[in-house]
Write a protein that holds these residues in place. Sequence first.
Motif, PDB file in Angstrom:
ATOM      1  N   HIS A  29      26.430  55.650  45.091  1.00 36.81           N
ATOM      2  CA  HIS A  29      25.453  54.889  45.866  1.00 36.81           C
ATOM      3  C   HIS A  29      24.138  54.935  45.086  1.00 36.81           C
ATOM      4  O   HIS A  29      23.772  55.993  44.572  1.00 36.81           O
ATOM      5  CB  HIS A  29      25.266  55.494  47.262  1.00 36.81           C
ATOM      6  N   PRO A  30      23.416  53.824  44.995  1.00 39.87           N
ATOM      7  CA  PRO A  30      22.169  53.816  44.221  1.00 39.87           C
ATOM      8  C   PRO A  30      21.161  54.875  44.662  1.00 39.87           C
ATOM      9  O   PRO A  30      20.476  55.464  43.820  1.00 39.87           O
ATOM     10  CB  PRO A  30      21.606  52.404  44.441  1.00 39.87           C
ATOM     11  N   VAL A  31      21.058  55.135  45.952  1.00 39.67           N
ATOM     12  CA  VAL A  31      20.103  56.145  46.432  1.00 39.67           C
ATOM     13  C   VAL A  31      20.555  57.538  46.003  1.00 39.67           C
ATOM     14  O   VAL A  31      19.742  58.369  45.578  1.00 39.67           O
ATOM     15  CB  VAL A  31      19.905  56.062  47.958  1.00 39.67           C
ATOM     16  N   LEU A  32      21.835  57.805  46.078  1.00 39.91           N
ATOM     17  CA  LEU A  32      22.362  59.094  45.624  1.00 39.91           C
ATOM     18  C   LEU A  32      22.105  59.258  44.129  1.00 39.91           C
ATOM     19  O   LEU A  32      21.667  60.332  43.682  1.00 39.91           O
ATOM     20  CB  LEU A  32      23.860  59.179  45.937  1.00 39.91           C
ATOM     21  N   ASP A  33      22.336  58.205  43.365  1.00 37.80           N
ATOM     22  CA  ASP A  33      22.047  58.253  41.925  1.00 37.80           C
ATOM     23  C   ASP A  33      20.564  58.533  41.679  1.00 37.80           C
ATOM     24  O   ASP A  33      20.208  59.323  40.802  1.00 37.80           O
ATOM     25  CB  ASP A  33      22.439  56.930  41.256  1.00 37.80           C
ATOM     26  N   GLU A  34      19.709  57.890  42.473  1.00 38.90           N
ATOM     27  CA  GLU A  34      18.253  58.099  42.348  1.00 38.90           C
ATOM     28  C   GLU A  34      17.889  59.559  42.635  1.00 38.90           C
ATOM     29  O   GLU A  34      17.077  60.150  41.923  1.00 38.90           O
ATOM     30  CB  GLU A  34      17.516  57.171  43.319  1.00 38.90           C
ATOM     31  N   MET A  35      18.491  60.126  43.664  1.00 34.16           N
ATOM     32  CA  MET A  35      18.200  61.523  44.022  1.00 34.16           C
ATOM     33  C   MET A  35      18.648  62.470  42.904  1.00 34.16           C
ATOM     34  O   MET A  35      17.951  63.446  42.588  1.00 34.16           O
ATOM     35  CB  MET A  35      18.879  61.889  45.347  1.00 34.16           C
ATOM     36  N   GLU A  36      19.785  62.195  42.312  1.00 33.72           N
ATOM     37  CA  GLU A  36      20.296  63.036  41.225  1.00 33.72           C
ATOM     38  C   GLU A  36      19.444  62.890  39.966  1.00 33.72           C
ATOM     39  O   GLU A  36      19.168  63.880  39.283  1.00 33.72           O
ATOM     40  CB  GLU A  36      21.758  62.700  40.952  1.00 33.72           C
ATOM     41  N   THR A  37      19.003  61.688  39.679  1.00 30.20           N
ATOM     42  CA  THR A  37      18.129  61.461  38.526  1.00 30.20           C
ATOM     43  C   THR A  37      16.798  62.173  38.723  1.00 30.20           C
ATOM     44  O   THR A  37      16.273  62.814  37.807  1.00 30.20           O
ATOM     45  CB  THR A  37      17.905  59.948  38.304  1.00 30.20           C
TER      46      THR A  37
END
Length: 151
Positions: A29-37
């Motif tokens: 999910h883009p938000v999950l990717d953002e949180m991990e980044t």
Amino acid sequence: MVTDNSELITPVHPVIEHYMRDLAEQFAHPVLDEMETFAQEKDFPIVGRLVGISLEICAKMIGARRVFEFGSGYGYSAYWFGRAVGPGGQVICTDSNPLNREKAEQCLAAVGLWERVTFCTGLAQDVFQKIDGILIFATTMRTRAAIPISG
């Protein structure tokens, strides 16, 4: 004396870990990717996707409807717990930094999980003492352990 065998011990066989990471892609999910980044860029400790998936599964297995997290940061684990508790469930997050609350709200609202979160700014131990009712699941990053709570 405990000997550091981290160079000698592989906790999960690399083939199995590769398989698990491939399976984890279904949770993209883009938000999950953002949180991990964000975590990587800021060197902010998070449990990571495989552990997050495991936390969600464990919470679902015991039917957790309320989760208390000791030290939530900006809500990465709350993402997984919010999915686990479902609509009407509650994830009680704690962090001493109000900026982490703002980031958590931004991320979790974007995926429709913020309404399941009660985010308390302050010391987790103080917040925990004021919680009414029964908690089924509590977590802490310090020990990276999930603690089932009864009664």
